[in-house]
Scaffold this motif. Sequence first.
Motif, PDB file in Angstrom:
ATOM      1  N   LYS A 115       0.789  -1.150   0.048  1.00 27.98           N
ATOM      2  CA  LYS A 115       0.030   0.028   0.418  1.00 27.98           C
ATOM      3  C   LYS A 115       0.755   1.213   0.009  1.00 27.98           C
ATOM      4  CE  LYS A 115      -0.822   0.329   4.989  1.00 27.98           C
ATOM      5  NZ  LYS A 115      -1.757   0.286   6.054  1.00 27.98           N
ATOM      6  N   ASN A 116       2.038   1.471   0.681  1.00 27.13           N
ATOM      7  CA  ASN A 116       2.969   2.575   0.607  1.00 27.13           C
ATOM      8  C   ASN A 116       3.508   2.778  -0.578  1.00 27.13           C
ATOM      9  OD1 ASN A 116       2.538   2.856   3.489  1.00 27.13           O
ATOM     10  ND2 ASN A 116       4.298   1.716   4.026  1.00 27.13           N
ATOM     11  N   HIS A 117       3.550   1.685  -1.471  1.00 30.08           N
ATOM     12  CA  HIS A 117       4.219   1.871  -2.920  1.00 30.08           C
ATOM     13  C   HIS A 117       3.175   2.236  -3.773  1.00 30.08           C
ATOM     14  CE1 HIS A 117       7.943   0.012  -1.898  1.00 30.08           C
ATOM     15  NE2 HIS A 117       7.097  -0.953  -1.322  1.00 30.08           N
ATOM     16  N   LEU A 118       1.708   1.839  -3.567  1.00 29.56           N
ATOM     17  CA  LEU A 118       0.819   2.013  -4.654  1.00 29.56           C
ATOM     18  C   LEU A 118      -0.631   3.103  -4.231  1.00 29.56           C
ATOM     19  CD1 LEU A 118       0.663  -1.537  -5.943  1.00 29.56           C
ATOM     20  CD2 LEU A 118       1.160   0.267  -7.286  1.00 29.56           C
ATOM     21  N   SER A 119      -0.792   3.209  -3.049  1.00 30.09           N
ATOM     22  CA  SER A 119      -2.110   3.725  -2.712  1.00 30.09           C
ATOM     23  C   SER A 119      -2.365   5.371  -3.218  1.00 30.09           C
ATOM     24  CB  SER A 119      -2.533   3.655  -1.124  1.00 30.09           C
ATOM     25  OG  SER A 119      -1.507   4.562  -0.371  1.00 30.09           O
ATOM     26  N   HIS A 174      -1.405  -3.975  -8.852  1.00 27.50           N
ATOM     27  CA  HIS A 174      -1.348  -2.753  -9.462  1.00 27.50           C
ATOM     28  C   HIS A 174      -2.343  -1.768  -8.855  1.00 27.50           C
ATOM     29  CE1 HIS A 174      -4.584  -4.197 -11.527  1.00 27.50           C
ATOM     30  NE2 HIS A 174      -4.923  -3.084 -12.102  1.00 27.50           N
ATOM     31  N   ASN A 175      -2.385  -0.309  -9.064  1.00 24.72           N
ATOM     32  CA  ASN A 175      -3.149   0.534  -8.396  1.00 24.72           C
ATOM     33  C   ASN A 175      -4.209   1.072  -9.549  1.00 24.72           C
ATOM     34  OD1 ASN A 175      -0.907   1.746  -9.711  1.00 24.72           O
ATOM     35  ND2 ASN A 175      -1.956   3.780  -8.761  1.00 24.72           N
ATOM     36  N   HIS A 176      -5.370   1.325  -8.875  1.00 26.48           N
ATOM     37  CA  HIS A 176      -6.306   2.180  -9.786  1.00 26.48           C
ATOM     38  C   HIS A 176      -6.666   3.594  -9.038  1.00 26.48           C
ATOM     39  CE1 HIS A 176      -8.935  -1.378 -11.506  1.00 26.48           C
ATOM     40  NE2 HIS A 176      -7.563  -1.377 -12.060  1.00 26.48           N
ATOM     41  N   LEU A 181     -12.487  -0.480  -7.392  1.00 27.30           N
ATOM     42  CA  LEU A 181     -11.715  -1.699  -6.960  1.00 27.30           C
ATOM     43  C   LEU A 181     -12.205  -2.467  -8.061  1.00 27.30           C
ATOM     44  CD1 LEU A 181     -11.873  -1.799  -3.002  1.00 27.30           C
ATOM     45  CD2 LEU A 181      -9.891  -1.712  -4.685  1.00 27.30           C
ATOM     46  N   LYS A 182     -13.019  -2.693  -8.983  1.00 28.24           N
ATOM     47  CA  LYS A 182     -13.757  -3.359  -9.775  1.00 28.24           C
ATOM     48  C   LYS A 182     -12.568  -3.905 -10.906  1.00 28.24           C
ATOM     49  CE  LYS A 182     -17.298  -5.105 -12.994  1.00 28.24           C
ATOM     50  NZ  LYS A 182     -18.724  -4.495 -13.530  1.00 28.24           N
ATOM     51  N   ILE A 210      -5.685  -5.266  -6.398  1.00 26.83           N
ATOM     52  CA  ILE A 210      -5.891  -4.023  -6.844  1.00 26.83           C
ATOM     53  C   ILE A 210      -5.829  -3.113  -5.891  1.00 26.83           C
ATOM     54  CG2 ILE A 210      -7.323  -2.398  -8.199  1.00 26.83           C
ATOM     55  CD1 ILE A 210      -8.357  -5.000  -9.727  1.00 26.83           C
ATOM     56  N   VAL A 211      -5.008  -2.058  -5.607  1.00 24.26           N
ATOM     57  CA  VAL A 211      -5.001  -1.032  -4.770  1.00 24.26           C
ATOM     58  C   VAL A 211      -5.390   0.213  -4.993  1.00 24.26           C
ATOM     59  CG1 VAL A 211      -3.362  -0.250  -2.780  1.00 24.26           C
ATOM     60  CG2 VAL A 211      -2.873  -2.529  -4.021  1.00 24.26           C
TER      61      VAL A 211
END
Length: 225
Positions: A115-119, A174-176, A181-182, A210-211
């Motif tokens: 989460k720290n990389h992507l959120s 990977h992040n959205h 979140l879908k 998916i984050v």
Amino acid sequence: MSIKFLAEDDRPREKFLSKGKSSLSDSELLAIIMASGNKEETAVELARRILASVNNNWHQLSLLSVKDLTKFKGVGEVKAISITTALEIGRRRASQEVPEKAVISKSYDAYQILKNHLSDLRTEEFWAVFLNQSNRVIHIAQLTQGGINQSIVDLRVLFKTALEHFSTGIIIAHNHPSGNLKPSIEDIDITQKIKEAGNTLNIQLLDHLIVTQNSYFSFSDEGLL
């Protein structure tokens, strides 16, 4: 005599590169640290003589001061400091415990790591966590950085990295940035391709996350793997 005049098989650096560090003798290791000998001796011969003076014992060598070492012909302050520095690094390494690698047993464990990389990103990025047979993390890597809408991962890069680290399991993520979140059709498709490629290489895809800024979606938890 400089090491460069020795036969190639006798050059410690070349031997290190061609045969590995474990193939080197103690005197060859010390010769690499010193880099050169004196007019009468190669670095290996000088190293052999220095080690012989302490009964070929690294612990005894570590007790010698810079002043003690400079008594050997061909060893000035720079070489003496290099020797004592290398031995001090070895001492400190020996006194430290091997850091415990994180274990991932559920999707939330992976989310906490990623989460720290992507959120909080504004563009999509694709990351992977590589694990050993005990599900301990052995490597984390960003594989791609995309545009506003998508980040495409190259399977060759993903599995090349996995093989380099002798990984038996992978968690991809990977992040959205939109906060949705879908999973998209593309997300589902790439997940299936990675899973199939992993099966061929005996590297298991354990999850795909998916984050978003405040939450995550797990393909494993939702039965999509």
